[in-house]
Design a protein around this motif. Structure first.
Motif, PDB file in Angstrom:
ATOM      1  N   GLU A 282      10.116   8.626   1.222  1.00  0.00           N
ATOM      2  CA  GLU A 282       9.866   7.892  -0.016  1.00  0.00           C
ATOM      3  C   GLU A 282      10.279   6.431   0.109  1.00  0.00           C
ATOM      4  N   LEU A 283      11.408   6.182   0.764  1.00  0.00           N
ATOM      5  CA  LEU A 283      11.860   4.806   0.966  1.00  0.00           C
ATOM      6  C   LEU A 283      10.850   4.032   1.814  1.00  0.00           C
ATOM      7  N   ALA A 284      10.311   4.675   2.847  1.00  0.00           N
ATOM      8  CA  ALA A 284       9.309   4.035   3.698  1.00  0.00           C
ATOM      9  C   ALA A 284       8.047   3.703   2.897  1.00  0.00           C
ATOM     10  N   LEU A 285       7.583   4.643   2.081  1.00  0.00           N
ATOM     11  CA  LEU A 285       6.378   4.412   1.284  1.00  0.00           C
ATOM     12  C   LEU A 285       6.578   3.260   0.301  1.00  0.00           C
ATOM     13  N   GLN A 286       7.752   3.246  -0.355  1.00  0.00           N
ATOM     14  CA  GLN A 286       8.011   2.164  -1.309  1.00  0.00           C
ATOM     15  C   GLN A 286       8.121   0.811  -0.613  1.00  0.00           C
ATOM     16  N   GLN A 287       8.680   0.812   0.592  1.00  0.00           N
ATOM     17  CA  GLN A 287       8.803  -0.447   1.323  1.00  0.00           C
ATOM     18  C   GLN A 287       7.426  -0.979   1.702  1.00  0.00           C
ATOM     19  N   ILE A 288       6.536  -0.086   2.106  1.00  0.00           N
ATOM     20  CA  ILE A 288       5.158  -0.494   2.415  1.00  0.00           C
ATOM     21  C   ILE A 288       4.489  -1.062   1.167  1.00  0.00           C
ATOM     22  N   GLU A 289       4.649  -0.384   0.040  1.00  0.00           N
ATOM     23  CA  GLU A 289       4.046  -0.853  -1.206  1.00  0.00           C
ATOM     24  C   GLU A 289       4.625  -2.203  -1.619  1.00  0.00           C
ATOM     25  N   ALA A 290       5.941  -2.394  -1.399  1.00  0.00           N
ATOM     26  CA  ALA A 290       6.592  -3.642  -1.802  1.00  0.00           C
ATOM     27  C   ALA A 290       6.138  -4.824  -0.960  1.00  0.00           C
ATOM     28  N   GLN A 291       5.819  -4.569   0.310  1.00  0.00           N
ATOM     29  CA  GLN A 291       5.417  -5.640   1.214  1.00  0.00           C
ATOM     30  C   GLN A 291       3.917  -5.891   1.206  1.00  0.00           C
ATOM     31  N   ASN A 292       3.176  -5.052   0.520  1.00  0.00           N
ATOM     32  CA  ASN A 292       1.725  -5.182   0.463  1.00  0.00           C
ATOM     33  C   ASN A 292       1.270  -4.910  -0.968  1.00  0.00           C
ATOM     34  N   SER A 293       0.054  -5.247  -1.263  1.00  0.00           N
ATOM     35  CA  SER A 293      -0.518  -4.924  -2.578  1.00  0.00           C
ATOM     36  C   SER A 293      -1.232  -3.583  -2.478  1.00  0.00           C
ATOM     37  N   LEU A 294      -0.441  -2.522  -2.321  1.00  0.00           N
ATOM     38  CA  LEU A 294      -0.982  -1.190  -2.106  1.00  0.00           C
ATOM     39  C   LEU A 294      -0.286  -0.173  -2.997  1.00  0.00           C
ATOM     40  N   SER A 295      -1.014   0.888  -3.317  1.00  0.00           N
ATOM     41  CA  SER A 295      -0.466   2.035  -4.039  1.00  0.00           C
ATOM     42  C   SER A 295      -0.805   3.290  -3.250  1.00  0.00           C
ATOM     43  N   LEU A 296       0.235   3.986  -2.770  1.00  0.00           N
ATOM     44  CA  LEU A 296       0.052   5.129  -1.884  1.00  0.00           C
ATOM     45  C   LEU A 296       0.238   6.454  -2.608  1.00  0.00           C
ATOM     46  N   SER A 297      -0.607   7.409  -2.272  1.00  0.00           N
ATOM     47  CA  SER A 297      -0.499   8.752  -2.828  1.00  0.00           C
ATOM     48  C   SER A 297       0.758   9.438  -2.299  1.00  0.00           C
ATOM     49  N   ARG A 298       1.398  10.242  -3.174  1.00  0.00           N
ATOM     50  CA  ARG A 298       2.557  11.036  -2.748  1.00  0.00           C
ATOM     51  C   ARG A 298       2.150  12.462  -2.376  1.00  0.00           C
ATOM     52  N   VAL A 299       0.859  12.705  -2.336  1.00  0.00           N
ATOM     53  CA  VAL A 299       0.370  13.962  -1.776  1.00  0.00           C
ATOM     54  C   VAL A 299       0.204  13.715  -0.285  1.00  0.00           C
ATOM     55  N   LEU A 300       1.117  14.249   0.507  1.00  0.00           N
ATOM     56  CA  LEU A 300       1.232  13.863   1.905  1.00  0.00           C
ATOM     57  C   LEU A 300       0.804  14.967   2.855  1.00  0.00           C
ATOM     58  N   GLY A 301       0.245  14.546   3.963  1.00  0.00           N
ATOM     59  CA  GLY A 301      -0.066  15.468   5.047  1.00  0.00           C
ATOM     60  C   GLY A 301       0.893  15.221   6.205  1.00  0.00           C
TER      61      GLY A 301
END
Length: 333
Positions: free
Chosen positions: A131-150
């Motif tokens: 979750e920390l990795a996903l939020q860091q990616i979102e914070a550094q980019n204009s992106l919204s990532l799904s939390r349904v993960l494979g």
């Protein structure tokens, strides 16, 4: 003398594979590549490589405290300004393809190697790192990532590259050799070149508000017509990151370049090549008339209008890097 809180160090990060997760974009967005921001479409598959390295800063209060924090906090919210005691290095995105040959986006998120064992053994802590990795990616980019993960059966998507990263020395624990650098770097200039691990840093001139008159800083030579470079900015936690793209940048011209950084203004001059003056105290109407728009990114005025509504630039804690390989200057303030 420069205080230790303002000192940054360049570290060579050599990540080793951990595990890979798969997400997708919930809406269209923009990611930051090594060259320029790139628009991407909704539904694009995103691979996140969670990796380990002894080179990145360890948890601020040690591994046990980090696990305890994750257990009690469950998840961190970077958008609210809440911090995390677990440093993570997140790379710029890169385009790739999935096994079916369809376009995909890839990010590397690197934690200190001391977190590898609890990251494998403790499912709750592993979820926290993801979750920390996903939020860091979102914070550094204009992106919204799904939390349904494979969870693809690979340790990493693609090769994990070695990189040079500039980080505050205070992220390292007391007694660490990087924390001993402030006395050695008390004369360190604001800008340095960080191109690749085989190239040593090269300083560039810096003009403070008291040393260079702003009007003089951007006056072109009589026989030259400097171009207006494209620039972007984004918020990274509590920091503001400004990237100025200079395609004609070479190591030979770095020594003659100057940057004037003020709380509400930044000026870059590369003689005979580029001149950029962004004054955040101007009104929106005045921004429409400013010279930095000519020949530059059509969104330059929008960038300035949004940035002027953010906080003042942190001059005391500012740092900047020439990235010759990527043909850009990155300012963090």
């Amino acid at each position: 003398m420069t205080s230790s809180s303002n000192v940054t160090v360049n570290i060579n990060v050599s990540p080793s594979p951990g595990f890979c997760i798969k997400s997708k974009l919930l809406q269209p967005g923009i990611f930051n590549s090594t060259q320029k921001p790139v628009p991407v479409t909704q539904g694009l598959k995103v691979f996140v490589n969670v990796a380990w390295s002894k080179d990145v800063p360890p948890p601020i209060d040690g591994v046990e405290k980090a696990v305890e924090f994750a257990t009690h906090t469950h998840q961190v919210d970077l958008k609210s300004g809440q911090g995390s005691p677990i440093p993570v290095f997140t790379s710029d995105g890169r385009l790739d393809t999935d096994k079916a040959g369809k376009p995909a986006l890839v990010f590397d998120c690197v934690y200190h190697s001391s977190l590898k064992e609890p990251g494998w053994k403790d499912a709750e802590f592993k979820s926290f790192l993801i979750e920390l990795a996903l939020q860091q990616i979102e914070a550094q980019n204009s992106l919204s990532l799904s939390r349904v993960l494979g969870t693809p059966n690979i340790s990493s998507k693609g090769v994990l590259e070695r990189r040079v990263v500039s980080v505050p020395a205070t992220l390292f624990p007391p007694g660490h050799h990087y924390r001993a650098l402030p006395d050695k770097t008390s004369t360190k200039k604001l800008i340095e070149e960080v191109a690749d691990s085989s190239v040593a840093p090269s300083d560039v001139g810096l003009s403070s508000p008291g040393h260079t008159h702003s009007e003089d800083a951007v006056k072109p030579h009589d026989n030259s017509a400097p171009e207006i470079p494209t620039w972007t900015w984004r918020q990274e936690g509590r920091e503001i990151r400004i990237t100025i793209y200079v395609p004609k940048l070479t190591r030979a011209i770095i020594s003659s370049s100057t940057l004037d950084l003020e709380p509400r203004r930044f000026i870059l001059l590369i003689p005979d090549l580029y001149a950029l003056d962004v004054d955040l105290d101007l009104s929106d109407a005045s921004l429409e008339q400013t010279p930095f728009r000519v020949g530059a990114d059509p969104q330059g005025t929008g960038n300035a209008s949004m940035l002027k509504r953010a906080r003042d630039l942190d001059i005391e804690g500012a740092r900047a890097e020439w990235r010759v390989k990527d043909r850009c200057l990155v300012i963090v303030a």
